[in-house]
Motif scaffolding. Sequence first.
Motif, PDB file in Angstrom:
ATOM      1  N   SER A  83      83.767 -26.820  -3.830  1.00  0.00           N
ATOM      2  CA  SER A  83      83.947 -26.866  -5.288  1.00  0.00           C
ATOM      3  C   SER A  83      82.624 -26.657  -6.012  1.00  0.00           C
ATOM      4  O   SER A  83      82.555 -25.947  -7.017  1.00  0.00           O
ATOM      5  CB  SER A  83      84.535 -28.217  -5.708  1.00  0.00           C
ATOM      6  N   VAL A  84      81.565 -27.291  -5.485  1.00  0.00           N
ATOM      7  CA  VAL A  84      80.240 -27.125  -6.113  1.00  0.00           C
ATOM      8  C   VAL A  84      79.799 -25.669  -5.999  1.00  0.00           C
ATOM      9  O   VAL A  84      79.316 -25.059  -6.967  1.00  0.00           O
ATOM     10  CB  VAL A  84      79.192 -28.036  -5.420  1.00  0.00           C
ATOM     11  N   GLY A 130      83.278 -33.238   4.457  1.00  0.00           N
ATOM     12  CA  GLY A 130      83.030 -33.086   3.023  1.00  0.00           C
ATOM     13  C   GLY A 130      83.002 -31.643   2.550  1.00  0.00           C
ATOM     14  O   GLY A 130      82.462 -31.350   1.487  1.00  0.00           O
ATOM     15  N   TRP A 136      89.587 -18.110  -6.932  1.00  0.00           N
ATOM     16  CA  TRP A 136      89.409 -19.076  -5.843  1.00  0.00           C
ATOM     17  C   TRP A 136      88.495 -18.541  -4.750  1.00  0.00           C
ATOM     18  O   TRP A 136      88.002 -19.306  -3.926  1.00  0.00           O
ATOM     19  CB  TRP A 136      90.771 -19.384  -5.197  1.00  0.00           C
ATOM     20  N   GLY A 196      85.346 -29.764   1.374  1.00  0.00           N
ATOM     21  CA  GLY A 196      86.138 -29.563   0.149  1.00  0.00           C
ATOM     22  C   GLY A 196      85.308 -29.735  -1.111  1.00  0.00           C
ATOM     23  O   GLY A 196      85.195 -28.802  -1.922  1.00  0.00           O
ATOM     24  N   PRO A 197      84.685 -30.921  -1.305  1.00  0.00           N
ATOM     25  CA  PRO A 197      83.840 -31.095  -2.488  1.00  0.00           C
ATOM     26  C   PRO A 197      82.696 -30.087  -2.540  1.00  0.00           C
ATOM     27  O   PRO A 197      82.357 -29.578  -3.609  1.00  0.00           O
ATOM     28  CB  PRO A 197      83.290 -32.512  -2.333  1.00  0.00           C
ATOM     29  N   GLU A 245      72.873 -30.081  -6.695  1.00  0.00           N
ATOM     30  CA  GLU A 245      74.189 -30.671  -6.985  1.00  0.00           C
ATOM     31  C   GLU A 245      74.977 -30.863  -5.688  1.00  0.00           C
ATOM     32  O   GLU A 245      75.638 -31.893  -5.503  1.00  0.00           O
ATOM     33  CB  GLU A 245      74.952 -29.755  -7.952  1.00  0.00           C
ATOM     34  N   GLN A 250      73.765 -33.864  -3.885  1.00  0.00           N
ATOM     35  CA  GLN A 250      74.256 -35.096  -4.529  1.00  0.00           C
ATOM     36  C   GLN A 250      75.702 -35.394  -4.108  1.00  0.00           C
ATOM     37  O   GLN A 250      76.070 -36.539  -3.856  1.00  0.00           O
ATOM     38  CB  GLN A 250      74.171 -34.962  -6.051  1.00  0.00           C
ATOM     39  N   VAL A 251      76.506 -34.329  -4.022  1.00  0.00           N
ATOM     40  CA  VAL A 251      77.902 -34.514  -3.595  1.00  0.00           C
ATOM     41  C   VAL A 251      77.947 -34.973  -2.140  1.00  0.00           C
ATOM     42  O   VAL A 251      78.711 -35.870  -1.784  1.00  0.00           O
ATOM     43  CB  VAL A 251      78.697 -33.205  -3.798  1.00  0.00           C
ATOM     44  N   LEU A 267      81.675 -23.036  -5.534  1.00  0.00           N
ATOM     45  CA  LEU A 267      82.572 -22.179  -6.324  1.00  0.00           C
ATOM     46  C   LEU A 267      82.108 -22.131  -7.775  1.00  0.00           C
ATOM     47  O   LEU A 267      82.023 -21.076  -8.396  1.00  0.00           O
ATOM     48  CB  LEU A 267      83.989 -22.762  -6.213  1.00  0.00           C
ATOM     49  N   LYS A 268      81.789 -23.313  -8.305  1.00  0.00           N
ATOM     50  CA  LYS A 268      81.364 -23.390  -9.709  1.00  0.00           C
ATOM     51  C   LYS A 268      80.036 -22.668  -9.908  1.00  0.00           C
ATOM     52  O   LYS A 268      79.895 -21.857 -10.819  1.00  0.00           O
ATOM     53  CB  LYS A 268      81.215 -24.862 -10.109  1.00  0.00           C
TER      54      LYS A 268
END
Lengths: 445, 317
Positions: free
Chosen positions: A401-402, A395, A203, A397-398, A436, A439-440, A404-405
């Motif tokens: 995630s991007v 935003g 995480w 949070g999203p 990316e 885009q999010v 992190l990936k």
Amino acid sequence: MSPQQPHPLLFRLAQGLLATGLALGSARAAELNLWVMSTTEQQQADMRELLKPHLAANPALRVNVTVLNWESAWAKVTAAAASGQGPDVIELGSTWVPAVSSMGALESIGAQQQRELGGAQAFMPVMWSTTHRHDDPKIYAVPWYADARAAFYRTDVFKKAGVDPRDAFANWGSFKQAMQKINGTEIAGKKIAALGYPGKNDWNVVHNMAPWIWSAGGDFLSADRKRSALNATEAVQAIVYYTSFAAEGLVPRGALEKDSGQIESGFFNGQYAVIFTGPWILKQMATPKAKGGQLETLAASNFAIAPYPAGLKGNATLLSGSSLAIMKSSKHKAEAWKLLSYLTGREAQLRYSQMSSMLPTRLDAMDDPQLKRDPHVAQFLALAKNGRHYPSVAGWGPLESVYLKNLGSMFDMVGGVRGKYSPLAVKQAMDAAALEADQVLNAAQ
Amino acid sequence: MPRAAAPRLPRRRPDPFPYLLLLPALLLMAAVNLTPILQGFYMSLLKLNQFTLAQYLDAPFVGLDNYRRVLFDGASPLRAGLGLALRNTLLYTAVVSLSAIAIGLGMALLMNRDFPGRNLARTLLLLPWIVPSYVVGSLWGFMWQRDVGIINTVLVDWLHLLDERPFWLIGANSFWAIVIPTVWRTWPVLMLIFLAALQSIPEDPYEAATLDGVSRWQQFLHITLPLLKPVILIQLMFQIIDNIYSYNLVSMMFGNGAGYPGEWADLLMPLLTRQSFSYWLFGQGAAVSFVMMALMLVFVGLWLRAFRQQMSDTPHA
């Protein structure tokens, strides 16, 4: 037919029952639900202890504590926020407040309430900035505890390798040289790796990279907070520098499939000379093995703390933590506020700091002489002043995630199992990540 | 001699009683299955994101815009990595389905023979199937670890088959890290089904074939396999559906961090769940689920059309 008049006896009886009901209702204990994260070893018992003074002062109050795991908490918090079926008082990670408040689930903290706590100036400014969105002046939470990150290093290993820690942690160049010198040093017949950090199955990938990106002068979002800045030169330089330790064999390849907990265990077991982590492991290293701690390990008696080495733009650390908020759905807002102000008050913060090794967020608690008596905690308190936090956008949070990936995927490249690792390849991967992320960000509009 | 026309029986009115008995179950099924499906479909027509989630079904209505985005808009974040996940899912489905059926069939043939301890062996072989898929994911996640996992210990330290410890949980090997545990967990139940089918095949054709001097292999090819074909076909269809919708194992094995298993182990369902929930695009997530459901319905329809005759034959037909 005229409406029937109630029988006088029945009328009296009803009146009596109503009066009794009202009297019972006013004397009945108010019951609050409190959701907190699992931060200490025995969170439920520690919370009982922490709440004792408040419950003694409010005998009519009952507090039901629910302990959530960090891994599953986000789903539960968003479900509570969306359904309006949540607790009265809720702990929110510092990056979560903007998102949950944007869902309309949190009660704002009014000016009078803020004054009761001493206002913004009573708290660490960075932590206070996490209690609202950058585009909304309303305050939705009160900082409860904080954590900063720093290097934990093995003093015995540095000594044996002949490396002065002050030089080693001075800047990026000296840190790399020190790691090269230390790598493979033998302690008790066992070779130790210079550095340990996890790869993508963790995480903390973004949190681990953030201090390096900031120290290089980079950031996660552009100044107007509308575009990703992860592919800017400074950020890419930091990512290349950070990942180069694994590419050059200074971080063992096997570490790249581990998570932060396993890396910390590796430090306790003598696998790594340096790790970057937070104050929570201090408690573990002060607790005997019989009680689940690491007190008897070689690491626990031979460690010291150092700040991140300085990049081109100085050295920063990630200052994060948790805040407490009142949910709009609460039916006992006055009692909830009293509970929140108690928990975020000086005494409770100091007590919780002892329980969890986390840092208080109130400046008057940070100045407590007893707290500073522990040199390690004092060091963290000093480091916290250089702390930074992510942009306070709804935003995040999203976006995290991007990041992190995509940052996690770097470790596949570094591990030699996906493409060829090079600064150019890192730049190209970050260009794709920024696209990316944009885009999010657009999709959230 | 002309046949006498059979006397026409008076057409009976259907008895409503059995239907009345079925009604509560039908209503319950409709409530449990149909309501979420309809609600999900309605969600796919809404702009449902973090800002509108609290409004839930009162979120702004956007018609088919979510479908346009997931099908035709290359900039939709939900589509990032969709091509790779589709490739992985097709490969994973093919390898897992065929391997599990082949192993299940082979083991069923072995277990159909008489040998001491056969019942115990059958029970023990079923153990992997009893383990829940999320436990399988966690366990194999540990076993595949590069430094301390039992698999590298066996391959490198004990058998010396490899010189260096490979990564199984990152890179291209991660494809096998999800395929092997799925096959391991799936074949026992297929063995059980094939065993039941084998036991329903009568002995006569085998006895006649043996008298004619037909080899065991020829008997398998020309008697066993044709008679098992209906069962194999229906199991193959179930396997394809199960594996395309596969979620638990990948989620448990790679659940930490971003939950992104990398470009070789990401499957459609984990990708869609991860991206619609972590990016808070619930309307688009619902739309893509309906696209998948529609594709699956078409597949099942075509499959039934192609193999209806064979699947309606019983093994002992």
